[in-house]
Write an enzyme that holds these catalytic residues in place. Structure first.
Site, short mmCIF file in Angstrom:
data_model
loop_
_atom_site.label_atom_id
_atom_site.label_comp_id
_atom_site.label_asym_id
_atom_site.label_seq_id
_atom_site.Cartn_x
_atom_site.Cartn_y
_atom_site.Cartn_z
N CYS A 252 0.82 -1.20 0.00
CA CYS A 252 0.00 0.00 0.00
C CYS A 252 0.87 1.27 0.00
O CYS A 252 1.54 1.54 -0.98
CB CYS A 252 -1.00 -0.02 1.15
SG CYS A 252 -2.39 1.11 0.86
N HIS B 226 -3.39 -4.84 0.22
CA HIS B 226 -3.02 -5.26 1.57
C HIS B 226 -3.03 -6.78 1.66
O HIS B 226 -4.01 -7.38 2.13
CB HIS B 226 -3.98 -4.66 2.60
CG HIS B 226 -3.70 -3.24 2.95
ND1 HIS B 226 -2.86 -2.87 3.98
CD2 HIS B 226 -4.12 -2.09 2.37
CE1 HIS B 226 -2.80 -1.56 4.04
NE2 HIS B 226 -3.56 -1.05 3.08
N GLU C 225 -1.61 -8.74 3.71
CA GLU C 225 -1.64 -9.28 5.08
C GLU C 225 -3.07 -9.61 5.53
O GLU C 225 -3.25 -10.39 6.47
CB GLU C 225 -0.98 -8.29 6.06
CG GLU C 225 -1.78 -7.08 6.44
CD GLU C 225 -1.81 -5.97 5.39
OE1 GLU C 225 -2.50 -4.96 5.62
OE2 GLU C 225 -1.15 -6.14 4.34
#
Length: 249
Positions: free
Chosen positions: A116, A224, A226
């Site tokens: 990001c 993102h 994660e």
């Protein structure tokens, strides 16, 4: 390969003081730390002390890899533009520390993974520029700013697909040429830095992934990952391959 767990540096972000309630703090999102820990890395959370380069260098010298996370906007002064009303909150100390951290990693050829805001500050560090606001500056752009709200709190919402360049490191990691991703950004790469190659794109042409042009593990994405490791194996591989590269550094 060393059996020692790789140490990964992560710069923090400033949480301003609230008079009478708290002093200024440095913080970092838990999910970033947890994903690194899950793949066997040791996260080293770095304080924002750009006025103390000796302390920063002592930390940098102990790192095996660098992870640059999401966060506030990059200050446009870093890429030679005045800050307009299109740009949101910035953190000049974070900008300074992450640029120093990335310059160290690039010079030492340490593995780098960025997500990001991370892809944006990497591009700026390498000489590129950003759109201060995609919606305003790219009229044909898709909606990219699916920020969580009380009514729509999920950070896992798959906003659009990306197309990944065949033969790229990104393609090898993600395992497919079309991949659905989440999207929580309003800035993006405008002019790509010379030492980076664009290897993933949104349907509107916005650059969603870059990598280095040499053999250094240098991978950055605009989404993102994660938040998606439990549902998409390719997202988990971004972290496992990064940790493996750092272990070998």
């Amino acid at each position: 390969m060393s059996s020692r767990r790789p140490v990964i540096g992560i710069a923090t972000q400033t949480l301003p003081a609230v008079p009478g309630e708290r002093q200024a703090c440095w913080l970092m999102g838990r999910s970033y730390i947890e994903e690194l820990r899950k793949v066997g890395a040791v996260p080293w959370v770095i304080p924002l002390v750009p006025h103390d380069p000796d302390t920063l260098q002592e930390i940098f010298n102990r790192l095996d890899g660098v992870f640059i996370t999401g966060g506030v906007d990059v200050d446009p002064s870093r890429y030679g533009e005045p800050k307009t009303e299109l740009c949101g909150t910035t953190d000049t100390d974070r900008d300074a520390v992450e640029i120093a951290l990335l310059k160290h990693a690039l010079a030492a050829k340490l593995p780098v993974l960025a997500v990001c805001r991370g892809i944006q500050i990497l591009n700026v560090t390498c000489g590129g520029t950003l759109y201060q606001d995609v919606h305003a500056q790219v009229p044909a752009a898709l909606k990219h700013d699916f920020f969580p709200t009380p009514d729509r709190p999920s950070r896992k919402y798959l906003a659009h697909d990306i197309t990944v360049k065949a033969g790229s490191r990104m393609r090898n990691i993600l395992g497919d040429t079309v991949v659905p991703v989440n999207s929580m950004h309003h800035q993006a790469i405008k002019d790509l830095a010379p030492r980076l190659a664009a290897t993933a794109f949104a349907p509107d042409g916005i650059i969603e992934g870059v990598e280095g042009t040499d053999d250094q593990y240098l991978v950055a994405v605009q989404w993102h990952p994660e938040e998606l490791t439990e549902t998409q194996p390719g997202m988990a591989r971004l972290f496992t391959t990064f940790a493996q590269a750092a272990s070998a550094a």
